[in-house]
Design an enzyme around this catalytic site. Structure first.
Site, mmCIF file in Angstrom:
data_model
loop_
_atom_site.group_PDB
_atom_site.id
_atom_site.type_symbol
_atom_site.label_atom_id
_atom_site.label_comp_id
_atom_site.label_asym_id
_atom_site.label_seq_id
_atom_site.Cartn_x
_atom_site.Cartn_y
_atom_site.Cartn_z
ATOM 1 N N CYS A 229 0.509 -1.229 -0.132
ATOM 2 C CA CYS A 229 0.007 -0.482 0.216
ATOM 3 C C CYS A 229 0.952 0.987 0.245
ATOM 4 C CB CYS A 229 -0.787 -0.165 0.884
ATOM 5 S SG CYS A 229 -2.040 1.240 1.383
ATOM 6 N N GLU B 98 -2.904 -9.024 3.021
ATOM 7 C CA GLU B 98 -3.316 -9.155 4.655
ATOM 8 C C GLU B 98 -4.310 -9.483 4.655
ATOM 9 O OE1 GLU B 98 -1.943 -6.594 3.667
ATOM 10 O OE2 GLU B 98 -2.966 -5.026 4.944
ATOM 11 N N HIS C 154 -3.809 -5.074 -0.334
ATOM 12 C CA HIS C 154 -3.453 -5.759 1.523
ATOM 13 C C HIS C 154 -4.261 -7.136 0.930
ATOM 14 C CE1 HIS C 154 -3.514 -2.227 3.358
ATOM 15 N NE2 HIS C 154 -4.333 -1.818 2.595
#
Lengths: 193, 251
Positions: free
Chosen positions: A77, A177, A175
């Site tokens: 990001c 994650e 992202h």
């Protein structure tokens, strides 16, 4: 496997650490240059505002350390955006690792882009086992322009670089994650690079 | 293309989900982590946890829950309820929340929005607005819709955007709990008025309501609770139907 997440005060990094834990890896949060240099793999996260994030990096000397790293480094990001030449956010000079500039989406679209978008034109081992057109979760108001270091692109207002690669440096705008199973696969791929 | 998001909302009291939840293959339907994992698997795009407890220990209980959700769930989630300071948000983000939602505290002290977006970035600041249409005008209500204010919905929406909100979660008190569809007319006005994403909330009863809120209400995301918790609508079926109506979704 010594895996570190650079900790320079940038937002929610717990999620990245937890994702690695689910994958069976212990990722250490650190701002210690010695620990970062000695790591096998380095994650460079970031959420928040570019100029203040760069200020934090400079304060700790990480701005000169990161571009010199030789092991695989993954910017996520804002981390990815800070690895570019410049960003329009706060007119900030970046680390110049990726030869591309970061611009703001115009107000013809909703800003930030928030949600799941597809990634295409995948070309990197980072995307091993991940399909063309896979969905990833993104939240951002600024984007890296499409360029020859792009390893994936996405469409929002225009086609932009949603992932970048230059030698040992990788960057993803989305992202991983937070991107369900596909995101976990990408982080696993990074570990296995 | 960016897809429209489907967001189940979980009400949390003392660390447990409330509002009956009727999931067949769940060991403990009151466990927010179990439920969140299940929703992530079933295709939810995001989750919202709304804390409605009013105990002394609420903060700690909530932090423990957020930590566990972040540990086990691989999609983004927002935490709301009783958040009124920069410190509150700092704690929740450090526990692994992706976004926070503020409501009454923003009306009482609008500068909070500026402070949060400056410190953490707009992307994690959701402003929830509960409003009720009275004689053709929408008024903002506080404390779960129980306290009316003089504040008008559209004025307030513009103000929160200008102060740095990253997203607006709009609940129509007229529609909430009725299962008769979302407030699509007001949603469309809102969506054209501001340039940040709008989450539609209140009124979901069937699949067509979701089609309408994306097509007529121009919503960027739709939030619902009971239709998902009681299995009245399966998220996968919903998304297939949305796609059949040419609405982009993650499938």
């Amino acid at each position: 496997m010594k895996l570190v997440i650079i900790n320079y005060g940038a937002g929610n990094i717990k999620s990245i650490q937890f994702t690695f834990k689910r994958l069976g890896f212990d990722a250490k949060l650190t701002s210690d240059p010695k620990v970062i240099k000695a790591a096998d793999k380095v994650i460079f996260p970031g959420v928040g505002e570019a100029s203040s994030a760069m200020y934090m990096l400079k304060k700790s000397g990480l701005d000169t350390l990161i571009p010199k790293l030789t092991q695989p480094v993954l910017g996520i990001c804002l981390g990815m955006q800070l690895m570019c030449n410049t960003t329009e956010e706060g007119n900030t000079k970046g680390l110049g690792i990726f030869d591309v500039d970061v611009k703001r989406f115009s107000n013809d679209v909703k800003v930030p882009q928030m949600g799941w978008n597809t990634i295409k034109h995948l070309k990197s081992d980072l995307f091993k086992g991940i399909n063309e057109g896979e969905y990833m979760y993104l939240v951002h108001s600024y984007y890296a322009e499409n360029c020859n270091q792009a390893i994936s692109t996405s469409d929002y207002e225009l086609e932009y670089a949603s992932a970048l690669e230059n030698e040992n440096f990788y960057g993803v705008q989305f992202h991983p994650e937070k991107s369900s199973v596909a995101g976990e696969q990408l982080l696993k791929n990074f570990i296995e690079l | 293309m960016l897809t429209k998001r489907i967001i189940p909302c979980l009400d949390i009291k003392n660390g447990r989900t409330v509002k009956g939840v009727n999931f067949v293959d769940l060991r403990d339907a009151g466990d927010p982590v179990e439920l969140a994992k299940q929703y992530a698997k079933l295709g939810a795009d995001e989750l919202v946890f709304l804390d409605i407890s009013a105990t002394q220990e609420r903060r700690k209980t909530m932090h423990d829950m957020v930590l566990k959700v972040a540990e086990y769930v691989n999609i983004p989630f927002t935490v709301g309820g009783g958040i009124s300071s920069v410190e509150d948000v700092d704690d929740l983000l450090h526990c692994g929340a992706d976004k926070v939602s503020i409501n009454s505290s923003a009306v009482k002290r609008p500068e909070l929005i500026n402070e949060l977006s400056k410190k953490f970035g707009s992307q994690c600041v959701v402003v929830a607005i509960d409003a009720k249409e009275i004689n053709g005008e929408w008024f903002v209500h506080l404390a779960g819709g129980t306290i009316p204010t003089e504040l008008k919905l559209f004025d307030w929406a513009l103000e929160v955007e200008q102060r740095g909100a990253g997203e607006i979660l709009f609940t129509s008190m007229n529609h909430d709990g009725t299962k008769s569809g979302f407030a699509d007319k007001a949603l469309a006005t809102l969506s054209n008025l501001v340039n940040i994403p709008i989450i539609a909330s209140g009124g979901a009863g069937n699949v067509q309501h979701f089609v309408d809120t994306f097509q007529k209400g121009k919503a960027d995301a739709a939030l619902a609770a009971s239709v998902f918790h009681f299995g009245e609508i399966q998220i996968l079926d919903l998304k297939r139907e949305l796609r059949a109506n040419n609405i982009e979704v993650r499938l």
